[in-house]
Scaffold this motif. Structure first.
Motif, mmCIF file in Angstrom:
data_model
loop_
_atom_site.group_PDB
_atom_site.id
_atom_site.type_symbol
_atom_site.label_atom_id
_atom_site.label_comp_id
_atom_site.label_asym_id
_atom_site.label_seq_id
_atom_site.Cartn_x
_atom_site.Cartn_y
_atom_site.Cartn_z
ATOM 1 N N TYR A 182 -4.131 1.235 4.585
ATOM 2 C CA TYR A 182 -5.353 0.816 5.288
ATOM 3 C C TYR A 182 -4.970 0.567 6.731
ATOM 4 N N ARG A 205 -11.864 -16.825 9.830
ATOM 5 C CA ARG A 205 -11.677 -16.123 8.555
ATOM 6 C C ARG A 205 -11.702 -17.085 7.363
ATOM 7 N N ARG A 208 -7.005 -6.209 -2.501
ATOM 8 C CA ARG A 208 -6.185 -5.447 -3.458
ATOM 9 C C ARG A 208 -5.263 -6.365 -4.263
ATOM 10 N N SER A 215 -1.349 -7.077 12.838
ATOM 11 C CA SER A 215 -2.108 -5.962 12.263
ATOM 12 C C SER A 215 -3.527 -5.894 12.805
ATOM 13 N N THR A 216 -4.186 -7.049 12.897
ATOM 14 C CA THR A 216 -5.598 -7.054 13.279
ATOM 15 C C THR A 216 -5.785 -6.452 14.674
ATOM 16 N N SER A 238 -8.650 -11.374 4.734
ATOM 17 C CA SER A 238 -7.752 -10.325 5.195
ATOM 18 C C SER A 238 -8.085 -9.084 4.382
ATOM 19 N N GLY A 239 -8.274 -7.967 5.056
ATOM 20 C CA GLY A 239 -8.722 -6.761 4.360
ATOM 21 C C GLY A 239 -7.890 -6.457 3.123
ATOM 22 N N SER A 240 -6.564 -6.374 3.306
ATOM 23 C CA SER A 240 -5.688 -5.965 2.208
ATOM 24 C C SER A 240 -5.660 -7.000 1.076
ATOM 25 N N ALA A 289 0.829 -1.211 0.000
ATOM 26 C CA ALA A 289 0.000 0.000 0.000
ATOM 27 C C ALA A 289 0.861 1.258 0.000
ATOM 28 N N MET A 317 -4.604 -2.608 14.738
ATOM 29 C CA MET A 317 -5.539 -1.595 14.220
ATOM 30 C C MET A 317 -6.777 -1.455 15.103
ATOM 31 N N LYS A 366 -10.733 -0.702 11.151
ATOM 32 C CA LYS A 366 -12.002 -1.209 10.593
ATOM 33 C C LYS A 366 -13.179 -0.486 11.225
#
Ligand code: 2P0
Length: 427
Positions: free
Chosen positions: A50, A105, A188, A238-239, A183-185, A46, A242, A53
């Motif tokens: 990001y 997940r 992309r 990361s989870t 996973s959010g990213s 990125a 954030m 959430k």
């Protein structure tokens, strides 16, 4: 054959038959698998980050983000998925190790792909399941880069899972929703080139999707160097990181609401116009602001280490010496630096890294990936770099470029699962 026909009542892709994608590979009919597909997916980095959430369950972000897809020749995940009426449970192996398929997940991805497959075949939620949808799936996935390198593998991993499952269950169209639930990213990594993840507005996340803003051939001069840094200890995931940032950082709230929307527009312009000066500056500022929000988190999170900070100093000294932005850094949730530069600057910058971070004994293995010619640093540049050499602080460099999105491999030899549906020992 008869058994197969019974198991596939005409609507399902079957072994060796024409499928929605003719490149799908099928196993021999006497094996236990009804369909097996192998795909690859890339890593993305990125440049507008990001972080945070607004919905933890659906993985909906508090701001949009924008990334560059890296080339799979250097970094990729490969995933095989097989479905069979003979399998009794869903199973998954990551890098050869069987993992708990019950992870929320993973379950969300499987549920989502089966829901989309059911929808595509016109079945409502109450309808009887098409046969292949009731089949259990076996999945095996490997990365071509060491997990020890500390590079985010979850984005490539979940993008590859979503893409491969979609092929095996015959799902077409955008897969952002499936990958994002892993996973959010990861959403992309479903596209090559330059990709934005629009945060969306809807509560159900239907408009929180990834979209390509420029293809991989758009900016051929752009080059990427990953400086793998010797890291002493594990950092905050990361989870969790954030989550804490959203709960405690007022700077993060300000960033998401008042900074990122303008930056998304400006970064899109930089890429469309191949404006490296502005691209480099904005990339560095956004990385710095992301790490500032980490420090503003309580208790604070620090992903950068002394070597990361020395790389930042090196880049600024290099740019100041040249009187323009020749190189940019960005850092994710760890100390490794990702460097963007143009092809005419790669050799000199790698020489500067070697000068500032003299490699350990195996100096010839210091640079992996795309070739970089040797370069001699001028005395002026050496003097300008002004950082105390840190021997072996950078373990190695991976030299790469912008690359394409996920691919289907159409050679049956590439499957990671054998005819018995278990990981092959010699894939
Ligand atoms: C990014 N990162 O935009 C940012 C920059 C790390 C720093 O996306 O909880 O693994 O699975 O949605 O996607 C890492 O977070 O987190 C990340 P989840 P993810 O690339």
């Amino acid at each position: 054959m008869a058994a197969r026909e019974t198991a596939n009542p005409g609507r399902e892709p079957v072994l060796g038959s024409a499928t929605p994608d003719s490149s799908l590979s099928a196993m021999a009919s006497e094996t236990s698998q009804d369909l097996v597909v192998t795909c690859t997916a890339p890593v993305n980095i990125a440049v507008i980050k990001y972080w945070g959430k607004r919905d933890e369950a659906l993985i909906l972000p508090i701001n949009s983000s924008l990334s560059v897809t890296l080339h799979q020749d250097q970094l990729k995940t490969t995933t095989t998925a097989a479905i069979s009426r003979h399998f009794t449970e869903d199973r998954i192996w990551l890098n050869g190790q069987e993992e708990d398929v019950g992870q929320p997940r993973l379950q969300a991805c499987l549920r989502e792909i089966r829901r989309l497959a059911r929808k595509r075949r016109g079945g409502g939620d109450g309808d009887a399941l098409p046969l292949s949808l009731s089949y259990k799936v076996h999945v095996a996935s490997v990365n071509n880069f060491p997990t020890a390198a500390g590079l985010a593998s979850s984005a490539a991993g979940y993008a590859c899972l979503a893409y491969t499952l979609a092929r095996v269950y015959g799902v077409e169209g955008d897969l952002s929703e499936v990958a994002r639930r892993g996973s959010g990213s990861a959403c992309r990594s479903l596209y090559g080139g330059f990709v934005e993840w629009q945060m969306g507005e809807k509560a159900d996340g239907k408009d929180s999707i990834a979209r390509q803003i420029a293809p991989e051939c758009h900016w051929p001069q752009l080059r990427v160097l990953i400086l793998v840094v010797n890291a002493e200890k594990k950092h905050t995931g990361s989870t969790v990181g954030m989550q804490t940032s959203v709960e405690t950082s007022t700077l993060l709230k300000f960033r998401a609401e008042s900074v990122v929307p303008e930056r998304m527009k400006e970064m899109t312009r930089c890429i469309q116009e191949r404006d490296f000066q502005a691209f480099a500056q904005l990339t560095m500022k956004d990385s710095n602001q992301f790490h500032a929000t980490c420090l503003d988190t309580f208790p604070p999170i620090s992903y950068l280490n002394d070597t990361s900070r020395a790389v930042i100093q090196l880049v600024h000294c290099f740019n100041t010496h040249h009187g323009q932005m020749k190189v940019a850094y960005t850092f994710d949730a760890g100390p490794n630096a990702v460097i963007f530069t143009l092809d005419d600057t790669v050799a000199e910058f790698v020489a500067a890294v070697r000068h500032s971070f003299p490699p350990a004994a195996n100096g010839d293995k210091f640079l992996k990936g795309l070739q970089v010619s040797p370069a001699v640093l001028s005395d002026e540049l050496k003097a300008a770099l002004a950082v105390e050499p840190r021997p072996a602080a950078v373990k190695y460099i991976i030299s790469t470029q912008v690359g394409p999105g996920p691919q289907v491999l159409d050679n049956s030899h590439v499957h990671l699962l054998g005819p018995d549906g278990l990981p092959r020992r010699d894939p």
